[in-house]
Design a protein around this motif. Sequence first.
Motif, mmCIF file in Angstrom:
data_model
loop_
_atom_site.group_PDB
_atom_site.id
_atom_site.type_symbol
_atom_site.label_atom_id
_atom_site.label_comp_id
_atom_site.label_asym_id
_atom_site.label_seq_id
_atom_site.Cartn_x
_atom_site.Cartn_y
_atom_site.Cartn_z
ATOM 1 N N UNK A 50 0.893 -1.205 -0.063
ATOM 2 C CA UNK A 50 0.029 0.018 0.003
ATOM 3 C C UNK A 50 0.803 1.121 0.172
ATOM 4 N N UNK A 51 0.581 2.343 -0.769
ATOM 5 C CA UNK A 51 1.372 3.517 -0.819
ATOM 6 C C UNK A 51 0.403 4.615 -0.262
ATOM 7 N N UNK A 52 0.711 5.148 0.956
ATOM 8 C CA UNK A 52 0.085 6.149 1.648
ATOM 9 C C UNK A 52 0.301 7.409 1.117
ATOM 10 N N UNK A 53 1.470 7.999 1.015
ATOM 11 C CA UNK A 53 1.815 9.301 0.566
ATOM 12 C C UNK A 53 2.694 9.265 -0.646
ATOM 13 N N UNK A 54 2.697 10.158 -1.577
ATOM 14 C CA UNK A 54 3.731 10.425 -2.641
ATOM 15 C C UNK A 54 4.138 12.006 -2.383
ATOM 16 N N UNK A 73 4.248 -5.952 6.096
ATOM 17 C CA UNK A 73 3.493 -4.885 6.869
ATOM 18 C C UNK A 73 4.351 -3.901 7.564
ATOM 19 N N UNK A 74 5.427 -3.869 7.076
ATOM 20 C CA UNK A 74 6.557 -2.748 7.626
ATOM 21 C C UNK A 74 6.340 -1.244 6.968
ATOM 22 N N UNK A 75 5.920 -0.494 7.840
ATOM 23 C CA UNK A 75 5.876 1.070 7.240
ATOM 24 C C UNK A 75 7.334 1.288 6.979
#
Length: 158
Positions: A50-54, A73-75
């Motif tokens: 999953x990409x949260x921010x760009x 599951x690592x941010x």
Amino acid sequence: MSRKTVTTISVILLVILVGLFWLFMESQASIYQAEDEAIAIIEADYPVDQVNEFYWVTFDETYFSTEFIDTDGVHRYAIISQEGGDTDYYTYDEIISEPQAKELTLSDLGEAEIIQARLGKMEMNPVWEVTLRNTNGTLTYYYLNASDGTWIQTIENI
């Protein structure tokens, strides 16, 4: 008004609306392409869940950065140089987060409206650039070392 006039005005407004929508989509195409290319580079090292921010930021060079979650599951954060595609990866433990950068900025500068925060590199170090609108309407760029949250520089009254 006659029915013909209303139809003509409606068609003209529809054409203008479609034209404006097309213009907006064309103006956003480069950022979507940059994000897709950044994710492709990252996926060579980490499978992206999953990409949260760009972020897209230019200091001495242009950098594309993402906050993402890998399939374990690592941010993580990735900072990619536009020139050459050199990529540096950081976990949440290694650099401060965007909310932390905003909080530190407000605690240092006081009342201001945060417009955005973007992650990049300055002199080979990860840096948060926080853009603020001051109460007098001017802009301030506040730069924080993303590793430890220390102040680097402030550019005011723009």
